[in-house]
Scaffold this active site. Structure first.
Site, short mmCIF file in Angstrom:
data_model
loop_
_atom_site.label_atom_id
_atom_site.label_comp_id
_atom_site.label_asym_id
_atom_site.label_seq_id
_atom_site.Cartn_x
_atom_site.Cartn_y
_atom_site.Cartn_z
CB CYS A 107 -0.89 -0.07 1.24
SG CYS A 107 -1.54 1.48 1.83
CB CYS B 218 0.60 1.89 4.08
SG CYS B 218 -1.13 1.41 4.02
#
Ligand SMILES: [Zn+2]
Length: 145
Positions: A68, A71
């Site tokens: 991600c 993230c």
């Protein structure tokens, strides 16, 4: 299940109970100060519960995964929050690939996803990338210690 923290002075491994992670202590070997946790702690489902249930200070949870990109972008902000809030909050990271059951309990459908808990209860939850100022304001507005 205590957390293993290395002493920055003698390098020996200290076992620190979850409830004392935000407290200043002393190395059990050389008696040097062992400062409060100042970096995000990667936790498994067991340690997650232990910290959330026993921490006397608010806990910021970062639900993330390696694939991600937002993230990854959030990671330095999360680290900065852990440093700025040392002694006043604990920051933990849950890898949603490894521990999907924890993410499921918080109905995490998009990541990054942040949850603030205090004394085992969810204070707030918000998905999406934010900066450390916002994360710190969540923790500061959690109920006082
Ligand atoms: Zn030591």
């Amino acid at each position: 299940m205590p957390v293993i923290r290395a002493c920055s002075h003698c390098g020996k491994q200290n076992r620190v109970p979850a409830k004392f992670l935000a407290s200043a202590g002393r190395c059990g070997f050389c008696k040097s100060p062992l400062p409060p946790l100042a970096e995000p702690l990667a936790v498994d489902d067991q340690l997650f519960d232990e910290i959330v249930q026993n921490s006397p200070v608010p806990v910021l949870v970062d639900f993330w995964a390696g694939w991600c990109r937002p993230c990854v972008a959030a990671a330095p902000e999360v680290a900065r929050t852990a440093a700025d809030m040392a002694g006043k909050a604990i920051v933990v990271k849950v890898d949603t690939e490894k521990y999907p059951q924890v993410a499921g309990r918080f109905q995490v459908s998009s990541i990054p996803n942040f949850v603030v808990l205090y004394r085992g209860l969810t204070v707030m939850q918000q998905p999406g990338l934010v900066d450390h100022n916002e994360m710190e304001s969540w923790l500061k507005s959690a109920p006082p210690v």
